[in-house]
Structure formats: structure tokens, C-alpha cells
Design a protein around this motif. Sequence first.
Motif, short mmCIF file in Angstrom:
data_model
loop_
_atom_site.label_atom_id
_atom_site.label_comp_id
_atom_site.label_asym_id
_atom_site.label_seq_id
_atom_site.Cartn_x
_atom_site.Cartn_y
_atom_site.Cartn_z
N UNK A 1 -14.46 130.51 -80.64
CA UNK A 1 -14.12 129.87 -79.38
C UNK A 1 -12.81 129.11 -79.52
N UNK A 2 -12.52 128.32 -78.52
CA UNK A 2 -11.25 127.60 -78.50
C UNK A 2 -11.49 126.12 -78.80
N UNK A 3 -10.73 125.60 -79.74
CA UNK A 3 -10.86 124.19 -80.11
C UNK A 3 -9.49 123.72 -80.58
N UNK A 4 -9.02 122.61 -80.01
CA UNK A 4 -7.69 122.14 -80.36
C UNK A 4 -7.66 120.61 -80.30
N UNK A 5 -6.61 120.05 -80.85
CA UNK A 5 -6.40 118.61 -80.82
C UNK A 5 -5.92 118.22 -79.43
N UNK A 6 -6.72 117.42 -78.73
CA UNK A 6 -6.33 116.97 -77.39
C UNK A 6 -5.17 115.99 -77.48
N UNK A 7 -4.15 116.24 -76.67
CA UNK A 7 -2.99 115.36 -76.64
C UNK A 7 -2.69 114.95 -75.20
N UNK A 8 -2.06 113.80 -75.07
CA UNK A 8 -1.67 113.33 -73.75
C UNK A 8 -0.44 114.09 -73.26
N UNK A 9 -0.35 114.28 -71.96
CA UNK A 9 0.85 114.86 -71.37
C UNK A 9 1.92 113.77 -71.35
N UNK A 10 3.03 114.04 -72.04
CA UNK A 10 4.07 113.03 -72.20
C UNK A 10 5.18 113.25 -71.18
N UNK A 11 5.02 112.67 -69.98
CA UNK A 11 6.05 112.77 -68.96
C UNK A 11 7.14 111.73 -69.17
#
Length: 915
Positions: A285-295
Motif C-alpha cells: 500500500x501507500x505510506x509516506x511521511x506527512x509534510x505540511x504544504x509550505x506556501x
Amino acid sequence: MKKILSLLFVLAFSLIVFAQKTVTGIITDADGKALASASVTIEEPGKNAILAYGISNAKGEYKVTFTSAESNLDLKIKAFNQKPITQSIKNDDQKLNFSLDSQATEIQEVRLKTKLITKKGDTISYDLKSFENKNDRTLADVLKKIPGIEVNKDGTVLYQGEAINKFYVNGKDLMEGGYGTINNSLPKDAVSKVEVLENHQPVSILRDKVPSEQAALNIKLKKSVTMTGRGEVGAGFSPLLWNVKLTPMFFGQKNQWVINYKANNNGESVEKEGNLLSFGSRWEGRRSQTTQKSWLNVESADTPNLPEKRYLLNNVHFVSANLLTSPFKNKEWELKANASYTNNAVERVSSSINVYEVGSPSFTPGGTITSSASNNFYTNAAKGELIFTKNAKKGFFKNTTTWNGYWNDSRADVIQNTPNSVTNLIDNRASGQSLESPTGSFQNSLSTIIPWKDKLFNVMSYFKYQKDRQTLEVNPASYTNFQNINPEFNGYDKLKQYTNSNTLEANHSLSVGFNFKKWTLIPEVGINMNFNRLNSALYGGKNDSFTAINNSYINDVDWNEIQSYTQISVNYKSDRLNLNVTLPYNFYGIAYKDHLNNKNSDLNKSVFEPTFFASYDFASFFKYWVFASQNYNFGSFGYLYGGKMLTNPLSISLRSPESDIMPQFRSRNIGTRLEYRNPLNNLFFNVRYNYGTNRKNILESFTRSGLSSNLALIDETTNTKSQTEGAEIGKYFPKFKSNLSLSFTNTDANNFFKNIPVGVTDPKLVPLTETTNNIQTLTAKFNNAYFSWFSIDYNISMNWNQNYNKTEDFRQKSSGWNHNLAAYIYPSDNHTFGFNWDDISSSTTGLSFRNSFYDLSYQYTWVKRKIDFEFKWLNIANRKLYETVNVDTANKLVMSNQIYIRPSQFMFTVKFNFK
């Protein structure tokens, strides 16, 4: 480049096809019974070096493959209680059977000696005790000394230069990729050996069907049921310092758990132990490090290339809990629950001197600009995760549910001194900046593989929703220096930029696996959907009252993607050859909508994105890899928006192309690697080559106004390329208890950009600027524990950089080196004296900086209780600044920085094992 690749392939396959020979046969005893575990080695006459080896199985069968230029070779067979045989053989393929005579041996004294490194199939086992020294306490301390294994600064474990895909303890994956906690806190005394599982496929039902090019690590404990862990409590001064680490662990046959609380203000970022360092197999499955959207961003002080303990001014609390249990009688089912929380405050301070040559795109008059920045970063982050898994030979199921929350706050105070080309006076600018950035994220991943007759059905489903909100405030508004080209900023005391974004993502796929002998064919269909919304607005403030500046600083944008695809994967796996070819045909449908400017752009594209890798084992210890891929990128959420945005106090972005053109990027990569891994003489090496190209149809351009810049996109195609060659060799000398490794990397790359002068309305009139970069890196590592009273670890990394601006004919060279020496003296089992030396140097034409740091330590060990009492004096020279120099040929700029670091400090720490 094509000639180089052709030569590599010809040489490699010539070696494989024409030089490789195989000897097979059966070994029996004098009574004709099969002999198992007999060792068979091939050697060149007169040389004490083993070319290849093999071990007979339960039927007495053996197989040895070797490569040699000699016409005759020596074949040697040894077995317990049997008379050894040495026979001269021809350098040819042949089948030879042997019968050994019994030979009883009278043993006067028995000594049990564990082999340092052993190999069985795809598993290489390292006896941990053979590589440790008296000062090592945890698994991570010893792991760094094992040949073929490296540990990055972020904690990622590499094998033969590639990241591992799994980290097991007694065969169980408790941490699901976030293995830093166990690596840093598992006492070495609880570990019997470390196993490297080469070509590891984590999904049991796919083993021997779908190959993998990555390795895994399995930590074998001395006991099948182990209660252990590590703890530290410390205090110090200059300023008042404290450190707490409590990590109890339990590893059983049915249950495993780790509880971790770590807090300090002495410069250790323990919160990184919660990061995902490996991601397993795509079939999970899909698993990744969640990161904030840096606007948005505030200006940040620089960070030095130093160990964090030298500069990190922090105050962190990190708590986590990980549980693995088998909730049913059927132990194939596992439930994992993970949770963590971080509270952290970080301070940074730095100053810089930027020297621009006359004609610089960033500062045309030339001159020296000084600036200083101080930051306070506040982080609050929480994570919760539930994973339900069945990983069996007859089926696979995995569902992962993850929630992440961030509540971050950033502060900056910046001062800049800029020469005024008109008055010849210094213009001073200062600002206070703040950024609030809360984020919430929820995701669920499901993957299951169901066997039906000779077929395997795989269903995968992924869902994610994330919301980001950011608010950037700059005070005063005049600091941005945009008033000349953006008169609408006049009259405001401060500026406030708002952004709000929402992302909804859903991916679904179905595949079927067909098996035919050693072949597996997997056709797959799927659909990936991504829906995004961005809202932003810039406000000007006066007397604490804020109003929107104008509509050109507002965004209301949608970016929606639907990607449907069909592909077929062809896999072949034999004893020596692994092959994977994936042939996907992807359809991309992308819709960009700017609701305020009534601008809609669509892209519908069908593309072919194949990937290929193959590995071949030959001559017992060699492995040859080939891999290639082609990928397309049609932009992502945030690449385009039609309203201006103050992304940081010195940059306004307008990501709208000149016409309705949509981004279309294509990258191609090809690489090869030759590995040698010989556990018999503890020698490992690899040689690698990678080449990549990247074509882009949109170019980022900058309009400079003093030190500030406007970012826009222009319709212009560029082609960049990169090429990397590397080699690494490691050797362990058991007689001297020494480990030595060397590695070298050479990278060449180019890049294109445009700096648009103020007043130019047509970017096409500005010539394209091309820069080239050459980076060479040499690294050496050495450790020795030959003497019972002394051990030493030494690491050095040297780099040479050559940067060239071809358009401006501006060339600049820079270099640097970084070394660390750790030496320990053990006058007795109770006492340890330590000395640590970090030395970092950087230089360019006319400038050179060297930074040296020294530490002293004394440790008293209560051997019976396994408790350490440590006194440590860090930075005894009380160095307070780290100085470095960098080059930016694109802007004809030389930058020297001074970064404030931790002063001299003293720590007293009590360290202990829980059991």
C-alpha cells in the motif's frame, strides 16, 4: 556517454558470459551417505585466496560458480570428522562427485569461536560482538562499524549505499519504517547478531515471484523473549542544561512494544526518531511521511554543517508508543498501534556578508551587503496510526490508518545593511516577521493479495485529506522594498498574507498475477484522483486595521487531476538472475481553474513511462545491476496560480505562464552498479554510474528590485542533464579488529534560469543563463579496537566544487573538508577517558575558514549493575561562532556566514539499561 555505457555493458556481460564456470556434484562419506554442510572452495594454485565457495545441502549436493584466468585450479573440500580433499581441476564447467574418508580427531581443548560474517543464500549475518568496542552501548554505536553498512545523519541505514526497506527485530516489523528509536536505544548486549536480507521482498506471498533490489535488516536478540531498554538522566550548565531519555522495550513471540520519552535542551533533536526512514514494498500500500504544504516562509538564519549538538538551541519533549500484537490464535494476523507527540522550541541566530561583483543579476551596482537574522521556531505535532496486517504465504492484507496534526509558529527578526548606489550611504532595513501554520491530515491505505488457483489478485485503495492554513505577517511593510515596482504597498505599516488550501486524494488499483515457472506477469489497471483548492489574499495594515490591497493579490484556484493507467509488469527470478520490467501506459487529465481571472487550462496527455531493473549474481561474490526509467511530470498543486502571493518578505510569486501553456516535464534515468561482497575475507566494494536528463517547457524567471525579487513563469524550453560516478570499498581486518572504508563520488550537472531587470516587459529579450557544477567528494572511515585499553574512530569527508556561469563567464572554485576523531582509553573495566575532535573547513578564492571543536569525557562504569556515570565537557575552547563561505555563480556572489552555536558546556549523565 553512449560509448561509456556501451563499454560498461560489453565488459560486464563479457565477464559474465565468457569467464564464468560452474562445478557441481555430490559429496558422500565412505559408506555412501550424503554429507551435509561440507564446505567446497575454489582457489588459484599457490595463492592463499578463495575465489568462490559453496556448502553442500542435506542431499550432499553442491554448486560453485567462479571466474578465473588460470587454466588449472584447486578444489578443496572439508567436513567435520572427514579427511579433507584437495584436487586440481580444469577451469571448465564440470560435474565432480567426491567420497570422503572418515578421520576422527582427538580434541584436547575446545574453543568456541563465532565467525565474524557468515553467508547463507541471500542472508549475511554479522556477529555484533566482533565489531563493538568498550565504549559502545547501543545497536547504533556498533552498526556504524560493520562493513557494507552505513548510518546517515538522519538515522537511515544504508547497505551497499542503498537504503534498507525493512527493519525487523526477531523477524517482526514493529516500527513500520520509524526504526530510529530502536536503533538508538536498544542495548547492544541484548543483540546476538545482525542479519542483512539481500533482495528482500517483504510480502511473503510474492517471494520467488516478484524480485526486489533492496535489502532489509533483521536484529536477532539473544533471547526469544526480551525485556530491555535504555535510559539516561543528565544535567549541566552554561546555561542550565538537562537531558532525559527513557525507552523501555519488550520483544516477545506474540507481542512487542516500545515506549519512548525523550526531552532535552542540550542540542539533540530526538523528535526525528519518529520520522519514517523506510517504506517497505509498493504491494503493502501507500505510506509516506506527512509534510505540511509550505506556501509561506519567514527569513531564516543559516544552519551549519556540524553535528547538531554543536549548534542546536532547543527545548524539546518527545513521547511515543509503539505496540505490535497478534490478536487472534492465528499468529499470521498482527495489529500495530503507534502514537507520538512533539513539543519543541528552537532558536537560531546568524549573520552574513554577501559580496556581489559589478553586473550581478541580483545587485547590479555590486558591493557588500550585510545582514543578520534571529529566529524562534515553535513546533507542536501529534500523530496516531493503526495498522492491521496479515502477511502469509497464502494471502496478504494490510490496512493503515494515519492521522497527523501540526500547530507550528515561526518568528524572525532581520536586519539588512545595503549600500545606496546614488548617495553612497548605507540603507538600513529591519523587520519583525511571524508565521502561523496549522495543518491537519487523515489518510487510509488498504492493500490485499488474494490467491485463486495459480493467480494472485491485488486490490489497493488509498484516501487522503489534508488542510493547511498559513498566515505571514511582515512589519514594517517598507522592509519588503517593493514600493518602487508595487506602489500599492505605499501607506501601509505592515503586511499580512493569508493562504488556505485543501487536498483530497484517492487512488484505486486492481492487478492479477500469473505464474509460469520462474516468470510472473502482473497486468494492472488503476485510477488516481487529486482535487485541490487554494485561497489566498494579501492585506495591508495601518493602525492595526487591515484591508485587502487589491484583486491582483488574491487567489481562488482549483487544480484537479485524474490519472487512469494500465500496465503490465514482467518479473523473472532464478537463483542468480532477478529481472523486472514495468510497462505502464498512463493517461493524465489535468484541469486548472483560476476563478478570479476566469482562466481555465486543461491538459490531456497519454504517455509511456517504463521502468526496468535487473541484477545478476556471478562468481559467488559479484552482483551486477542495471536500471532505467522514463517519467513525465505535468506539474502539481501549487505550481500555477494567477494572483500574486508574498511567499516570503523578499519575494512575490506569480506562477502564471505567459500563455495557456501547461507544464510538461520529462526525465530519463539510466544507471548500472557492480558489487562485490565476500564474507570469507570481509571485503565489500561497489562501483556505480548514473546518468539523467530533464526537459522542461516552462522556466522560472526573477525580476530583481534590490535584494527583493518577483517570481514569474515564462514559456521557454530547457534541457538539463546530470551524471554521477561513484565507488566504495570496505574491508574488515579481524586480526587487528579494524574496519576501513573509502568512497568517492563525482557529479556533473547543469541548470538554466533568467534574471529579468526591472523595467523589462518582454522576458524573451533577456538571454538564458546556464550554469554548470562539478562536485567531487572523497570519504574515508576507520575504526580500530585492537588494544583492550584503547579504541579509535575516525571519519573524514573532503569535497571540491567548481561552479561556472557560462553566460557571464564567471567561474568560482570552492572546497572543504570535515573530519571527526573519537578516541577512548580504558585503563580498567570501570574507567573510560574520551576525546572528541570535530574539524570543518571551507574555502574559496581569497577566503578560508576553519572551525575546530574539542570535547573531553570521563565515564565510570558500575560493571555489576551496568550503570554508567559520565562527565562530559563539550566545546572546551568555548568557540561561539561557526564561519563558512559559499559561492553562487548564477548571481556572481560570494557569501560568508557567521552562525551562532552552543558555547562551552558541562554535562553529568547517568546511563543505564532497564534489564
